[in-house]
Scaffold this motif. Structure first.
Motif, PDB file in Angstrom:
ATOM      1  N   ARG A   1      37.432  -3.655  41.385  1.00 56.84           N
ATOM      2  CA  ARG A   1      36.251  -2.802  41.573  1.00 56.84           C
ATOM      3  C   ARG A   1      36.523  -1.745  42.645  1.00 56.84           C
ATOM      4  O   ARG A   1      36.140  -0.598  42.500  1.00 56.84           O
ATOM      5  CB  ARG A   1      35.040  -3.659  41.956  1.00 56.84           C
TER       6      ARG A   1
ATOM      7  N   TYR B   1      22.682  -5.971  43.187  1.00 54.08           N
ATOM      8  CA  TYR B   1      22.339  -6.415  41.838  1.00 54.08           C
ATOM      9  C   TYR B   1      21.098  -5.744  41.274  1.00 54.08           C
ATOM     10  O   TYR B   1      20.762  -5.934  40.116  1.00 54.08           O
ATOM     11  CB  TYR B   1      22.221  -7.935  41.793  1.00 54.08           C
TER      12      TYR B   1
ATOM     13  N   GLY C   1      36.611 -11.697  46.058  1.00 53.85           N
ATOM     14  CA  GLY C   1      36.200 -12.239  44.772  1.00 53.85           C
ATOM     15  C   GLY C   1      34.797 -12.824  44.739  1.00 53.85           C
ATOM     16  O   GLY C   1      34.360 -13.296  43.689  1.00 53.85           O
ATOM     17  N   LEU C   2      34.086 -12.821  45.851  1.00 49.45           N
ATOM     18  CA  LEU C   2      32.714 -13.303  45.822  1.00 49.45           C
ATOM     19  C   LEU C   2      31.857 -12.341  45.005  1.00 49.45           C
ATOM     20  O   LEU C   2      32.078 -11.130  45.037  1.00 49.45           O
ATOM     21  CB  LEU C   2      32.153 -13.452  47.239  1.00 49.45           C
ATOM     22  N   PRO C   3      30.873 -12.850  44.290  1.00 46.21           N
ATOM     23  CA  PRO C   3      30.090 -11.986  43.387  1.00 46.21           C
ATOM     24  C   PRO C   3      29.035 -11.153  44.120  1.00 46.21           C
ATOM     25  O   PRO C   3      27.829 -11.376  43.979  1.00 46.21           O
ATOM     26  CB  PRO C   3      29.448 -12.996  42.434  1.00 46.21           C
ATOM     27  N   VAL C   4      29.481 -10.200  44.910  1.00 39.97           N
ATOM     28  CA  VAL C   4      28.546  -9.360  45.658  1.00 39.97           C
ATOM     29  C   VAL C   4      28.527  -7.919  45.168  1.00 39.97           C
ATOM     30  O   VAL C   4      27.624  -7.165  45.521  1.00 39.97           O
ATOM     31  CB  VAL C   4      28.841  -9.402  47.176  1.00 39.97           C
ATOM     32  N   PHE C   5      29.509  -7.523  44.384  1.00 38.94           N
ATOM     33  CA  PHE C   5      29.536  -6.171  43.837  1.00 38.94           C
ATOM     34  C   PHE C   5      28.826  -6.159  42.488  1.00 38.94           C
ATOM     35  O   PHE C   5      29.048  -7.044  41.668  1.00 38.94           O
ATOM     36  CB  PHE C   5      30.970  -5.683  43.596  1.00 38.94           C
TER      37      PHE C   5
ATOM     38  N   GLN D   1      33.998  -7.577  40.201  1.00 43.01           N
ATOM     39  CA  GLN D   1      34.353  -8.213  41.467  1.00 43.01           C
ATOM     40  C   GLN D   1      35.800  -7.926  41.833  1.00 43.01           C
ATOM     41  O   GLN D   1      36.593  -7.501  41.014  1.00 43.01           O
ATOM     42  CB  GLN D   1      34.136  -9.728  41.367  1.00 43.01           C
ATOM     43  N   GLY D   2      36.100  -8.200  43.058  1.00 42.82           N
ATOM     44  CA  GLY D   2      37.474  -8.168  43.522  1.00 42.82           C
ATOM     45  C   GLY D   2      38.029  -6.772  43.743  1.00 42.82           C
ATOM     46  O   GLY D   2      37.318  -5.767  43.722  1.00 42.82           O
TER      47      GLY D   2
ATOM     48  N   GLY E   1      33.421  -8.931  48.721  1.00 44.11           N
ATOM     49  CA  GLY E   1      33.655  -8.561  47.325  1.00 44.11           C
ATOM     50  C   GLY E   1      35.126  -8.528  46.975  1.00 44.11           C
ATOM     51  O   GLY E   1      35.536  -8.964  45.894  1.00 44.11           O
TER      52      GLY E   1
ATOM     53  N   CYS F   1      24.191  -7.592  49.740  1.00 50.88           N
ATOM     54  CA  CYS F   1      24.620  -8.439  48.621  1.00 50.88           C
ATOM     55  C   CYS F   1      23.534  -8.536  47.552  1.00 50.88           C
ATOM     56  O   CYS F   1      23.824  -8.477  46.352  1.00 50.88           O
ATOM     57  CB  CYS F   1      24.985  -9.839  49.120  1.00 50.88           C
TER      58      CYS F   1
END
Length: 174
Positions: A78, A21, A66-70, A74-75, A63, A17
């Motif tokens: 992606r 970034y 919808g969690l901001p890990v990509f 997101q979602g 991801g 995760c």
């Protein structure tokens, strides 16, 4: 599973995760240069193939939910976009890397198996998704999904192999 295994897996998911970034775009491709493949390689060196698959699946599901890990979006959009094939390629590539790593930590073996197994399978996933989603030919897809990433992926594979060997030497076996 033992608590130690679950802890290592959880730390690997967290590492995925965070390293997602550490990325930057290239102007001619929807794929990103990212440190995530470094984290996936280290995970494969530390975990069993089944654990490695679980770590990647959990990361992808986080991801997809919808969690901001990509990095780069997101979602499901992606995962279903031009770079989505990379994510699905990882589900095959890194468990195979974990399987091929051998019993004893070895930098050369780690690096060679990464470059010959994980990197090409990852590229294949990205290549297929870019060809399908962007409706481009093989040459253009190679230019977007493979060629610009080769030097960086070899460097990340070498760094991950070095760290993987060190971690395998210092972490408890069971």
């Amino acid at each position: 599973m033992q608590v130690r295994d679950l802890t290592k897996m959880s730390l690997c998911v967290a590492l995925c995760c965070v390293t997602a970034y550490i990325s930057f775009p290239l102007p001619f491709t929807p794929g990103l240069v990212t440190a995530l493949t470094f984290a996936l390689s280290v995970s494969a060196y530390l975990l069993t193939p089944r654990q490695t698959f679980t770590v990647i699946l959990v990361y992808i599901l986080l991801g997809a939910a919808g969690l901001p890990v990509f990095a780069g979006g997101q979602g499901l959009s992606r995962l279903l976009g031009p770079a989505g094939g990379f994510y699905f390629g990882w589900l095959v590539a890194y468990p195979l890397l974990s399987m091929a790593k051998g019993a004893a930590p070895d930098f050369k073996r780690y690096l060679i198996t990464n470059v010959l197994i994980a990197v090409p399978i990852t590229y294949l996933g990205g290549l297929i998704s870019m060809m399908l989603v962007l409706d481009v030919g093989l040459t253009e897809a190679l230019t977007m999904a493979v060629l610009p990433f080769i030097p960086g992926d070899i460097l990340k594979a070498a760094a991950a192999a070095a760290l993987g060997v060190k971690l395998k030497q210092v972490l408890p076996r069971n």
